[in-house]
Design an enzyme around this catalytic site. Structure first.
Site, PDB file in Angstrom:
ATOM      1  N   LYS A  57       0.849  -1.189   0.000  1.00  0.00           N
ATOM      2  CA  LYS A  57       0.000   0.000   0.000  1.00  0.00           C
ATOM      3  C   LYS A  57       0.882   1.236   0.000  1.00  0.00           C
ATOM      4  O   LYS A  57       2.006   1.194   0.495  1.00  0.00           O
ATOM      5  CB  LYS A  57      -0.897  -0.023   1.242  1.00  0.00           C
ATOM      6  CG  LYS A  57      -1.978   1.030   1.246  1.00  0.00           C
ATOM      7  CD  LYS A  57      -3.086   0.674   2.232  1.00  0.00           C
ATOM      8  CE  LYS A  57      -4.072   1.817   2.346  1.00  0.00           C
ATOM      9  NZ  LYS A  57      -5.259   1.465   3.109  1.00  0.00           N
ATOM     10  N   HIS A 109      -4.142   1.064  -4.229  1.00  0.00           N
ATOM     11  CA  HIS A 109      -2.957   1.255  -3.394  1.00  0.00           C
ATOM     12  C   HIS A 109      -1.754   1.878  -4.088  1.00  0.00           C
ATOM     13  O   HIS A 109      -0.613   1.630  -3.693  1.00  0.00           O
ATOM     14  CB  HIS A 109      -2.547  -0.084  -2.771  1.00  0.00           C
ATOM     15  CG  HIS A 109      -3.526  -0.551  -1.734  1.00  0.00           C
ATOM     16  ND1 HIS A 109      -3.309  -1.630  -0.920  1.00  0.00           N
ATOM     17  CD2 HIS A 109      -4.737  -0.054  -1.378  1.00  0.00           C
ATOM     18  CE1 HIS A 109      -4.337  -1.791  -0.113  1.00  0.00           C
ATOM     19  NE2 HIS A 109      -5.225  -0.855  -0.381  1.00  0.00           N
ATOM     20  N   ASP A 157      -3.546  -4.340  -5.020  1.00  0.00           N
ATOM     21  CA  ASP A 157      -4.863  -3.721  -4.852  1.00  0.00           C
ATOM     22  C   ASP A 157      -4.815  -2.429  -5.659  1.00  0.00           C
ATOM     23  O   ASP A 157      -3.943  -1.586  -5.422  1.00  0.00           O
ATOM     24  CB  ASP A 157      -5.097  -3.462  -3.354  1.00  0.00           C
ATOM     25  CG  ASP A 157      -6.418  -2.771  -3.052  1.00  0.00           C
ATOM     26  OD1 ASP A 157      -6.726  -1.762  -3.723  1.00  0.00           O
ATOM     27  OD2 ASP A 157      -7.125  -3.198  -2.126  1.00  0.00           O
TER      28      ASP A 157
HETATM   29  C1  RNT Z   1      -6.730  -1.977   2.864  1.00  0.00           C
HETATM   30  C2  RNT Z   1      -6.524  -3.198   2.038  1.00  0.00           C
HETATM   31  C3  RNT Z   1      -7.107  -4.474   2.599  1.00  0.00           C
HETATM   32  C4  RNT Z   1      -8.465  -4.287   3.223  1.00  0.00           C
HETATM   33  C5  RNT Z   1      -9.184  -5.571   3.560  1.00  0.00           C
HETATM   34  C6  RNT Z   1     -10.306  -5.338   4.510  1.00  0.00           C
HETATM   35  O1  RNT Z   1      -6.350  -0.836   2.226  1.00  0.00           O
HETATM   36  O2  RNT Z   1      -7.012  -2.994   0.753  1.00  0.00           O
HETATM   37  O3  RNT Z   1      -7.104  -5.442   1.631  1.00  0.00           O
HETATM   38  O4  RNT Z   1      -9.311  -3.533   2.403  1.00  0.00           O
HETATM   39  O5  RNT Z   1      -8.312  -6.517   3.994  1.00  0.00           O
HETATM   40 ZN    ZN Z   2      -7.057  -4.677  -0.545  1.00  0.00          ZN
END
Ligand code: RNT
Ligand code: ZN
Length: 415
Positions: A224, A259, A256
């Site tokens: 992140k 991120h 993600d």
């Molecule tokens: C947080 C991450 C993580 C969470 C979940 C709840 O920024 O994206 O994956 O959203 O684990």
């Molecule tokens: Zn996530």
């Protein structure tokens, strides 16, 4: 236009429509349980705030308050979406019975037995996530804490989650992706950046020293860039996670798409990682100006991510959704995002990939642009409807009323 006519149009481009439909029906997409209750879980005081730098906003009525309500809501969502659903649980969704409660370092497979039964009855696999947030032992660091007692507590939590992941995989006969994300970091300029990163590494090593079957449990490291209240420094940054995963054969990268800096695109990162690694995991979300976790739309970047997944090998990527909107009907939020990601995958499976590659390799960028633009107005809706029919699920225009009825009959009666 009928489906048969649409199919002919795609076939004229060399696309096998039936094969695309058949394939997508088998591709598991993990449905995140946390959309249903605003990421609160069942193991801590629900009035305490969500921590770890993530936030839900909105107070739409109908939040699931207990396992029964959450399961009922997930069932409703499953009835509204085509495709192969897999469940994605967080450790904080442990189900305690007969007044029992244990802390996160002591969690056992039996605390997820009810979830196993739920999944088994519906033929679902289950993914899992240790929960390193919303807990009194976040100091606020967890796996990177300088306090050895705190760090050990969270390592024990991680190890317990490996055992639970193995249990989920074995009981359900499908691999379990165990994703490690911790919001560890600092609001303001730190004096020591490497210390927490070395401790984070040691903690990951200790968690992964717990024995597990590598064909059943797939640990991931999710990076992140920053979180709310954690703006200056994130321990598990992109570089940290990439290097960590590449240093071991039992940990994969999880990207993600909320991120990264907004000009960075996960769609461009997928092939970079798959040029080196056999597997990759994704959290598909929609960040609006920051990692806001808005509901996934059928938008350009979602389509581009799906195209890359398909082109690099759909079976090499563990697909999961990760968003939470508390400002609209949560069942609809879940269903909308899941349907949209299904649309994006189907759209990607309906592209004449070989022809497009040939245009690129022969340097015909003029035609490549024109063909790619024209693909956008192909009769995709007809094929999507056919896919929904083939899955026995409602078409666009048919499902929202069901979510609305459920809201009236069930959700609005929750206090
Ligand atoms: C947080 C991450 C993580 C969470 C979940 C709840 O920024 O994206 O994956 O959203 O684990
Ligand atoms: Zn996530």
């Amino acid at each position: 236009m009928s489906f048969e006519e649409a199919k002919k149009k795609y076939e004229a481009l060399g696309v096998d429509v039936e094969a695309a439909i058949k394939k997508l029906k088998t591709v598991p997409v993990s449905l995140h349980c946390w959309q249903g209750d605003d990421v609160r879980g069942f193991d801590t005081d629900p009035t305490k705030p969500l921590t770890g730098g993530i936030q839900t906003t909105g107070n739409y009525p109908g939040r699931a308050r207990n396992p029964e309500e959450l399961m009922a809501d997930i069932d409703k969502v499953i009835s509204l979406v085509p495709g192969q659903v897999k469940l994605n649980l967080h450790a904080s969704y442990a189900i305690f019975e007969h007044g029992e409660w244990v802390d996160r370092d002591k969690l056992l497979p039996k605390h997820f037995q009810k979830w196993v039964e739920f999944c088994r009855e519906r033929g679902l696999g289950c993914d899992f996530n240790p929960t390193f947030f919303s807990h009194p032992k976040c100091d606020p660091l967890t796996l990177s804490s300088p306090n050895e007692e705190t760090r050990k507590f969270w390592v024990e939590h991680g190890k317990a989650c490996i055992r639970i992941s193995q249990y989920l995989a074995e009981e359900l006969g499908q691999p379990c992706v165990m994703n490690i994300w911790a919001g560890d970091g600092y609001k303001d300029v730190p004096a020591d950046r490497i210390g927490p990163r070395l401790r984070y590494k040691q903690s990951f090593d200790e968690i992964l020293s717990e024995p597990f079957d590598k064909t059943k449990v797939y640990p991931c490291a999710e990076s992140k860039v920053f979180g709310i209240g954690v703006e200056s420094y994130t321990v598990g940054s992109a570089e940290w996670c990439l290097k960590y995963a590449s240093s071991r054969d039992d940990c994969i990268c999880l990207l993600d798409n909320g991120h990264y800096h907004p000009t960075e695109l996960v769609s461009d990162k997928i092939s970079a990682i798959l040029a080196y690694d056999e597997k990759l995991a994704l959290h598909v979300t929609r960040g609006v100006r920051w990692d806001s976790d808005h509901v996934v739309l059928f938008d350009d970047e979602t389509k581009e991510i799906a195209k890359e997944v398909v082109r690099c090998g759909i079976d090499r990527v563990f697909l999961a959704l990760d968003y939470f909107d508390a400002s609209i009907n949560r069942v609809s939020a879940w269903a909308t995002g899941f349907r949209n990601f299904q649309k994006a995958l189907l759209f990607a499976l309906l592209q004449p990939v070989e022809e497009l590659k040939a245009l690129q390799d022969s340097g015909n960028f003029t035609k490549l642009m024109v063909v790619q633009e024209e693909l956008k107005t192909m009769p995709f809706g007809e094929v999507w409807d056919e896919y929904c029919r083939a899955c026995g699920k409602p078409l666009d225009g048919q499902w929202l009323s069901q979510a609305e009825e459920y809201e009236k009959a069930v959700l609005l009666h929750r206090g």
